[in-house]
Design a protein around this motif. Structure first.
Motif, PDB file in Angstrom:
ATOM      1  N   ILE A 181       1.523   4.905   3.534  1.00  0.00           N
ATOM      2  CA  ILE A 181       2.702   4.041   3.551  1.00  0.00           C
ATOM      3  C   ILE A 181       3.653   4.505   4.651  1.00  0.00           C
ATOM      4  O   ILE A 181       3.602   5.652   5.089  1.00  0.00           O
ATOM      5  CB  ILE A 181       3.424   4.023   2.181  1.00  0.00           C
ATOM      6  N   ASP A 182       4.514   3.588   5.057  1.00  0.00           N
ATOM      7  CA  ASP A 182       5.524   3.910   6.067  1.00  0.00           C
ATOM      8  C   ASP A 182       6.864   4.260   5.434  1.00  0.00           C
ATOM      9  O   ASP A 182       7.627   5.047   5.984  1.00  0.00           O
ATOM     10  CB  ASP A 182       5.720   2.706   7.009  1.00  0.00           C
ATOM     11  N   LYS A 183       7.142   3.656   4.270  1.00  0.00           N
ATOM     12  CA  LYS A 183       8.436   3.860   3.623  1.00  0.00           C
ATOM     13  C   LYS A 183       8.272   3.834   2.111  1.00  0.00           C
ATOM     14  O   LYS A 183       7.364   3.193   1.584  1.00  0.00           O
ATOM     15  CB  LYS A 183       9.425   2.753   4.031  1.00  0.00           C
ATOM     16  N   LYS A 184       9.185   4.506   1.421  1.00  0.00           N
ATOM     17  CA  LYS A 184       9.281   4.397  -0.023  1.00  0.00           C
ATOM     18  C   LYS A 184      10.181   3.212  -0.376  1.00  0.00           C
ATOM     19  O   LYS A 184      11.091   2.876   0.380  1.00  0.00           O
ATOM     20  CB  LYS A 184       9.854   5.681  -0.633  1.00  0.00           C
ATOM     21  N   ALA A 185       9.930   2.589  -1.525  1.00  0.00           N
ATOM     22  CA  ALA A 185      10.710   1.423  -1.924  1.00  0.00           C
ATOM     23  C   ALA A 185      10.840   1.376  -3.440  1.00  0.00           C
ATOM     24  O   ALA A 185      10.245   2.181  -4.162  1.00  0.00           O
ATOM     25  CB  ALA A 185      10.057   0.148  -1.397  1.00  0.00           C
ATOM     26  N   THR A 186      11.634   0.419  -3.912  1.00  0.00           N
ATOM     27  CA  THR A 186      11.794   0.180  -5.343  1.00  0.00           C
ATOM     28  C   THR A 186      11.471  -1.280  -5.635  1.00  0.00           C
ATOM     29  O   THR A 186      11.320  -2.094  -4.721  1.00  0.00           O
ATOM     30  CB  THR A 186      13.236   0.468  -5.805  1.00  0.00           C
ATOM     31  N   LEU A 187      11.397  -1.613  -6.906  1.00  0.00           N
ATOM     32  CA  LEU A 187      11.090  -2.992  -7.292  1.00  0.00           C
ATOM     33  C   LEU A 187      12.113  -3.980  -6.743  1.00  0.00           C
ATOM     34  O   LEU A 187      11.773  -5.103  -6.375  1.00  0.00           O
ATOM     35  CB  LEU A 187      11.016  -3.109  -8.814  1.00  0.00           C
ATOM     36  N   ASP A 188      13.374  -3.563  -6.683  1.00  0.00           N
ATOM     37  CA  ASP A 188      14.408  -4.478  -6.185  1.00  0.00           C
ATOM     38  C   ASP A 188      14.188  -4.852  -4.717  1.00  0.00           C
ATOM     39  O   ASP A 188      14.661  -5.898  -4.266  1.00  0.00           O
ATOM     40  CB  ASP A 188      15.789  -3.844  -6.354  1.00  0.00           C
ATOM     41  N   ASP A 189      13.448  -4.009  -3.994  1.00  0.00           N
ATOM     42  CA  ASP A 189      13.234  -4.268  -2.565  1.00  0.00           C
ATOM     43  C   ASP A 189      12.225  -5.384  -2.308  1.00  0.00           C
ATOM     44  O   ASP A 189      12.157  -5.909  -1.189  1.00  0.00           O
ATOM     45  CB  ASP A 189      12.749  -2.993  -1.864  1.00  0.00           C
ATOM     46  N   ILE A 190      11.430  -5.753  -3.319  1.00  0.00           N
ATOM     47  CA  ILE A 190      10.348  -6.704  -3.039  1.00  0.00           C
ATOM     48  C   ILE A 190      10.835  -8.124  -2.798  1.00  0.00           C
ATOM     49  O   ILE A 190      10.040  -9.007  -2.474  1.00  0.00           O
ATOM     50  CB  ILE A 190       9.262  -6.700  -4.145  1.00  0.00           C
ATOM     51  N   GLN A 191      12.146  -8.328  -2.903  1.00  0.00           N
ATOM     52  CA  GLN A 191      12.688  -9.627  -2.493  1.00  0.00           C
ATOM     53  C   GLN A 191      12.460  -9.860  -1.000  1.00  0.00           C
ATOM     54  O   GLN A 191      12.470 -10.998  -0.533  1.00  0.00           O
ATOM     55  CB  GLN A 191      14.189  -9.684  -2.785  1.00  0.00           C
ATOM     56  N   HIS A 192      12.210  -8.768  -0.255  1.00  0.00           N
ATOM     57  CA  HIS A 192      11.974  -8.858   1.181  1.00  0.00           C
ATOM     58  C   HIS A 192      10.477  -8.925   1.519  1.00  0.00           C
ATOM     59  O   HIS A 192      10.117  -8.967   2.696  1.00  0.00           O
ATOM     60  CB  HIS A 192      12.577  -7.651   1.900  1.00  0.00           C
ATOM     61  N   ALA A 193       9.619  -8.941   0.512  1.00  0.00           N
ATOM     62  CA  ALA A 193       8.178  -8.812   0.728  1.00  0.00           C
ATOM     63  C   ALA A 193       7.527 -10.118   1.169  1.00  0.00           C
ATOM     64  O   ALA A 193       7.814 -11.179   0.624  1.00  0.00           O
ATOM     65  CB  ALA A 193       7.501  -8.313  -0.544  1.00  0.00           C
ATOM     66  N   ASP A 194       6.659  -9.997   2.158  1.00  0.00           N
ATOM     67  CA  ASP A 194       5.751 -11.093   2.472  1.00  0.00           C
ATOM     68  C   ASP A 194       4.532 -11.024   1.566  1.00  0.00           C
ATOM     69  O   ASP A 194       3.957 -12.048   1.196  1.00  0.00           O
ATOM     70  CB  ASP A 194       5.303 -11.007   3.938  1.00  0.00           C
ATOM     71  N   LEU A 195       4.149  -9.803   1.207  1.00  0.00           N
ATOM     72  CA  LEU A 195       2.988  -9.577   0.341  1.00  0.00           C
ATOM     73  C   LEU A 195       3.271  -8.395  -0.572  1.00  0.00           C
ATOM     74  O   LEU A 195       3.766  -7.357  -0.121  1.00  0.00           O
ATOM     75  CB  LEU A 195       1.743  -9.284   1.175  1.00  0.00           C
ATOM     76  N   VAL A 196       2.942  -8.562  -1.855  1.00  0.00           N
ATOM     77  CA  VAL A 196       3.009  -7.477  -2.829  1.00  0.00           C
ATOM     78  C   VAL A 196       1.614  -7.293  -3.414  1.00  0.00           C
ATOM     79  O   VAL A 196       1.009  -8.250  -3.907  1.00  0.00           O
ATOM     80  CB  VAL A 196       4.003  -7.786  -3.978  1.00  0.00           C
ATOM     81  N   VAL A 197       1.082  -6.079  -3.324  1.00  0.00           N
ATOM     82  CA  VAL A 197      -0.226  -5.761  -3.903  1.00  0.00           C
ATOM     83  C   VAL A 197      -0.005  -4.867  -5.118  1.00  0.00           C
ATOM     84  O   VAL A 197       0.604  -3.801  -5.008  1.00  0.00           O
ATOM     85  CB  VAL A 197      -1.140  -5.052  -2.883  1.00  0.00           C
ATOM     86  N   VAL A 198      -0.493  -5.309  -6.271  1.00  0.00           N
ATOM     87  CA  VAL A 198      -0.314  -4.567  -7.522  1.00  0.00           C
ATOM     88  C   VAL A 198      -1.643  -3.923  -7.898  1.00  0.00           C
ATOM     89  O   VAL A 198      -2.613  -4.614  -8.220  1.00  0.00           O
ATOM     90  CB  VAL A 198       0.161  -5.497  -8.657  1.00  0.00           C
ATOM     91  N   SER A 199      -1.694  -2.608  -7.841  1.00  0.00           N
ATOM     92  CA  SER A 199      -2.935  -1.898  -8.194  1.00  0.00           C
ATOM     93  C   SER A 199      -2.588  -0.706  -9.078  1.00  0.00           C
ATOM     94  O   SER A 199      -2.655   0.452  -8.668  1.00  0.00           O
ATOM     95  CB  SER A 199      -3.687  -1.446  -6.933  1.00  0.00           C
ATOM     96  N   ILE A 200      -2.198  -1.031 -10.296  1.00  0.00           N
ATOM     97  CA  ILE A 200      -1.841  -0.059 -11.321  1.00  0.00           C
ATOM     98  C   ILE A 200      -2.682  -0.370 -12.554  1.00  0.00           C
ATOM     99  O   ILE A 200      -3.366  -1.398 -12.597  1.00  0.00           O
ATOM    100  CB  ILE A 200      -0.333  -0.131 -11.634  1.00  0.00           C
TER     101      ILE A 200
END
Length: 283
Positions: free
Chosen positions: A48-67
């Motif tokens: 990864i390039d940066k750490k983020a939080t859930l609130d940041d995904i408003q800026h996401a073009d793509l979210v990959v969920v692998s949990i």
């Protein structure tokens, strides 16, 4: 797509991040995890390039969920709440019915694509991520018609760039079939490992005698219980059905042994050799 967010940066998420970055060097990969130590490791490994939080995904073009799939069921509605109208959310869970049901009536259901890339190793965590994990592997997509067409196209472009084969299924068919070809394999491996470990308490030499056949058969027993217990729970009905059939075959084999019917045993194994034709080309 410029801003990518990965919720879970272990084997699957980390490997996807590595391959996407290799083909698209300009993307910015953001990592989200409940453990900061995991993100620090992912940063140090260049996943990864940066750490983020859930609130940041408003800026996401793509979210990959692998949990783990139980965590996906709980978190997915919140992720869709936060993603923008143009953002795409993809999961990579090994079960699909409960995950799809969790967001079936969500206002942003069109922003979600249910996927299962059938690839992996027995290892877990950021250090398990490898390049090329998905090349030539099948990616099963469920309920594709419920995802916005433009977002479908974006996802398919990524999958094809990584060399995946695409199959479409409904969630019920996916969970039934995957119980046979994946979930049963893991249970068999775990229980073989358990049997040998219990025997080894009395026969210390048993592992010295173990060859490559044992190692390859029990390999999946190294897999993460944190990931696999929720999978078995969500797919309980199908897993029990496959176990009943498997146990029946084992019992029949044992009876043939008791009856000294080795001609029948030969025929059983000879007929089963057909599996090599079915699996031709799969490594």
């Amino acid at each position: 797509m410029k801003n990518l967010y990965f919720i879970g940066v272990g084997l699957i998420g980390g490997s996807l991040a590595k391959d996407i970055k290799e083909h698209n060097p300009d993307v910015v990969i953001h990592g989200i995890s409940r453990k900061d130590a995991t993100l620090e490791q992912a940063l140090s490994l260049g996943l990864i390039d940066k750490k983020a939080t859930l609130d940041d995904i408003q800026h996401a073009d793509l979210v990959v969920v692998s949990i783990p799939v139980d965590a996906t069921v709980k978190l997915l509605p919140t992720i869709l709440d936060k993603v923008s109208d143009n953002g795409l959310v993809i999961d990579a869970g090994s079960t699909k019915q409960d995950i799809c049901k969790a967001v079936e009536n969500h206002p942003k259901r069109r922003n979600f694509l249910a996927a299962h890339p059938i690839a992996g190793t027995e290892h877990s965590g950021p250090s398990a991520a490898i390049n090329g994990l998905f090349k030539g592997k099948t990616n099963i997509i469920c309920e594709v018609e419920k995802t916005a067409f433009k977002l479908q196209e974006n996802a398919l472009d990524i999958f094809k760039t990584l060399g995946m084969r695409i199959r479409y299924m409904n969630p019920e068919a996916h969970d039934k079939h995957i119980a046979y070809v994946s979930h049963l394999s893991h249970i068999s491996s775990f229980m073989l490992g358990k049997t040998v470990i219990e025997k080894e308490k009395n026969e210390r030499d048993i592992f010295d005698m173990a060859g490559s056949g044992f190692a390859s058969t029990v390999r999946l027993a190294k897999s993460s219980p944190e990931m696999w217990t929720p999978i078995f729970k969500q797919n309980k009905t199908n897993v029990i059905e496959t176990l009943e059939e498997y146990i029946n075959n084992l019992s029949q084999f044992k009876e043939l042994m008791k009856q000294d019917d080795f001609e029948a045993i030969f025929d059983e194994m000879k007929n089963t050799n057909h599996i090599k034709d079915i699996l031709k080309g799969i490594s």
